[in-house]
Design a protein around this motif. Sequence first.
Motif, PDB file in Angstrom:
ATOM      1  N   ASP A 249       6.069 -29.732  11.443  1.00 25.19           N
ATOM      2  CA  ASP A 249       6.057 -29.279  12.782  1.00 25.19           C
ATOM      3  C   ASP A 249       5.827 -30.369  13.537  1.00 25.19           C
ATOM      4  N   ALA A 250       5.488 -31.663  13.214  1.00 30.64           N
ATOM      5  CA  ALA A 250       5.013 -32.787  14.153  1.00 30.64           C
ATOM      6  C   ALA A 250       6.188 -33.164  14.911  1.00 30.64           C
ATOM      7  N   PRO A 251       6.058 -33.659  16.303  1.00 34.86           N
ATOM      8  CA  PRO A 251       6.871 -34.076  17.113  1.00 34.86           C
ATOM      9  C   PRO A 251       8.154 -35.049  16.551  1.00 34.86           C
ATOM     10  N   LEU A 252       9.253 -34.505  16.697  1.00 36.02           N
ATOM     11  CA  LEU A 252      10.672 -35.447  16.623  1.00 36.02           C
ATOM     12  C   LEU A 252      11.256 -35.929  17.748  1.00 36.02           C
ATOM     13  N   LEU A 253      11.275 -37.234  17.883  1.00 35.49           N
ATOM     14  CA  LEU A 253      11.950 -37.911  18.955  1.00 35.49           C
ATOM     15  C   LEU A 253      13.328 -38.503  18.439  1.00 35.49           C
ATOM     16  N   PHE A 254      14.228 -38.576  19.380  1.00 33.00           N
ATOM     17  CA  PHE A 254      15.489 -39.017  19.264  1.00 33.00           C
ATOM     18  C   PHE A 254      16.255 -40.082  20.338  1.00 33.00           C
ATOM     19  N   SER A 255      16.822 -41.042  20.143  1.00 33.36           N
ATOM     20  CA  SER A 255      17.655 -41.677  21.065  1.00 33.36           C
ATOM     21  C   SER A 255      18.891 -42.049  20.595  1.00 33.36           C
ATOM     22  N   ALA A 256      19.828 -41.444  21.353  1.00 36.69           N
ATOM     23  CA  ALA A 256      21.443 -41.540  21.149  1.00 36.69           C
ATOM     24  C   ALA A 256      21.837 -43.060  22.030  1.00 36.69           C
ATOM     25  N   PHE A 257      22.494 -43.947  21.461  1.00 37.55           N
ATOM     26  CA  PHE A 257      22.619 -45.220  21.946  1.00 37.55           C
ATOM     27  C   PHE A 257      24.374 -45.205  22.109  1.00 37.55           C
ATOM     28  N   LYS A 258      24.860 -45.626  23.253  1.00 35.36           N
ATOM     29  CA  LYS A 258      26.017 -45.500  23.592  1.00 35.36           C
ATOM     30  C   LYS A 258      27.083 -46.120  22.532  1.00 35.36           C
ATOM     31  N   TYR A 259      26.719 -47.170  21.986  1.00 38.05           N
ATOM     32  CA  TYR A 259      27.793 -47.684  21.087  1.00 38.05           C
ATOM     33  C   TYR A 259      27.262 -47.498  19.618  1.00 38.05           C
ATOM     34  N   ASN A 260      26.325 -46.534  19.086  1.00 37.43           N
ATOM     35  CA  ASN A 260      26.043 -46.376  17.992  1.00 37.43           C
ATOM     36  C   ASN A 260      27.146 -45.796  17.146  1.00 37.43           C
ATOM     37  N   VAL A 261      27.248 -46.183  15.996  1.00 38.45           N
ATOM     38  CA  VAL A 261      28.267 -45.693  15.196  1.00 38.45           C
ATOM     39  C   VAL A 261      28.189 -44.225  14.663  1.00 38.45           C
ATOM     40  N   GLY A 262      26.971 -43.683  14.999  1.00 39.56           N
ATOM     41  CA  GLY A 262      26.946 -42.155  14.517  1.00 39.56           C
ATOM     42  C   GLY A 262      26.510 -41.578  15.988  1.00 39.56           C
ATOM     43  N   PHE A 263      26.820 -40.127  16.241  1.00 45.50           N
ATOM     44  CA  PHE A 263      26.465 -39.432  17.479  1.00 45.50           C
ATOM     45  C   PHE A 263      25.971 -38.221  17.014  1.00 45.50           C
ATOM     46  N   TRP A 264      24.820 -37.710  17.551  1.00 47.65           N
ATOM     47  CA  TRP A 264      24.201 -36.394  17.339  1.00 47.65           C
ATOM     48  C   TRP A 264      23.601 -36.113  18.539  1.00 47.65           C
ATOM     49  N   PRO A 265      24.268 -34.643  19.071  1.00 42.48           N
ATOM     50  CA  PRO A 265      23.758 -34.235  20.325  1.00 42.48           C
ATOM     51  C   PRO A 265      22.600 -33.582  19.967  1.00 42.48           C
TER      52      PRO A 265
END
Length: 388
Positions: free
Chosen positions: A356-372
């Motif tokens: 249940d600990a916090p999860l933080l996520f960064s989506a970068f413009k040119y990453n080869v994977g994308f997760w909304p």
Amino acid sequence: MRVSWAKLLALSCLYEVSQGNPVQSKDGYQLQPFHIDLSSRVPRMLDQIKRTELPAHPVYVSTGTSAGISLSLLESFRTEWLTSFNWTREQKDMNKFNHYTAVIEGLKIHFIHEKSKAQDAIPLLLVHGWPGSFLEFVPIINELTEEAITATGKKVSFNVVVASLPGFAFSSVPPVDWTVADTARVFNTLMTKVLHYDTYATFGTDWGAGIAYSMYDQFNSTVRALSLDFLPFYPYTSDQLAAENITLAPLEEFEQAVAEEWTNSGEGYFIEQTTKANTIGLALYDNPVGQLAWIGEKFVNWSDPNAGKSPSVLTHNEILRGVSLYYLTESFASSVIIYQQNPNGFATVYTKANNDAPLLFSAFKYNVGFWPPAVVAKTGNLVFYSSE
């Protein structure tokens, strides 16, 4: 790999429980300082580079960058390697940090451990992937150890640990059938038993994301915050997103298009290393220019087109020192085995971590994977999401 400094500051606001006492272990893990000295291997590397013949332009059929690294770019890299790259300078720069090794489950694990002057600094383990190394995090280590102020006015800094994956750089080659879950267990031992942190936060990218996520799932009493820019799950296709009524903003649509293009035309290396890791590993083992072509193409094609220009640190020199580290540590062949050992390392069925600990996520413009955000939320307690 890119790490959001702002996101890590946010992580500090969400981190829970005491950090423990970062004393050195005396529990039989053979913890000892480590000094990098690969200078004796450099003459052979340079000789190999000089003796490598590249095809002449008249007989070389260029099909553009979509087919991989271009001959002209490879020639440019090779020239810089021979004329201005200086391993002695790079090695001296690496040795400015506190390097150590410890023996855990029979494996020698190499890591950097840089501590903040603050007594309440948060322990933070940074985990790289392929074709990366501990060098990915070097540009931000000092900044993370220095005290900063969060948006809420809280003072924060980190005790930074950067570990080399088994089979990478100075860490031992793992045994047969070694999985990311095994590395997660060893890295948790490193943090809790060797360095004696009661709890800690971790960040992972690429394969490191799978390792960090496994730690978050397996060791929920010690991993009290997780930050990622990649997930160990295959991204959704556009059809899957539509089926779940997930709509995307314009930037997210661009990121989704980049990810789907990689799936269509950039996944060949992944298949090769998953099914025939020994072939590519042995073929390029003693070929620095070959390793440069194989690895350099990934760094160039997976990064921002403006990479190498200020404020980016991904210059040709940065790529060359990364490839040099692979060659000089003789770790290219052992590094690609992680693909063969983890054929399901990126799952198609999403599961939620037992934490249940916090999860933080960064989506970068040119990453080869994308997760909304809606997809990332399926995997853990998502509390912070940034798109850059």
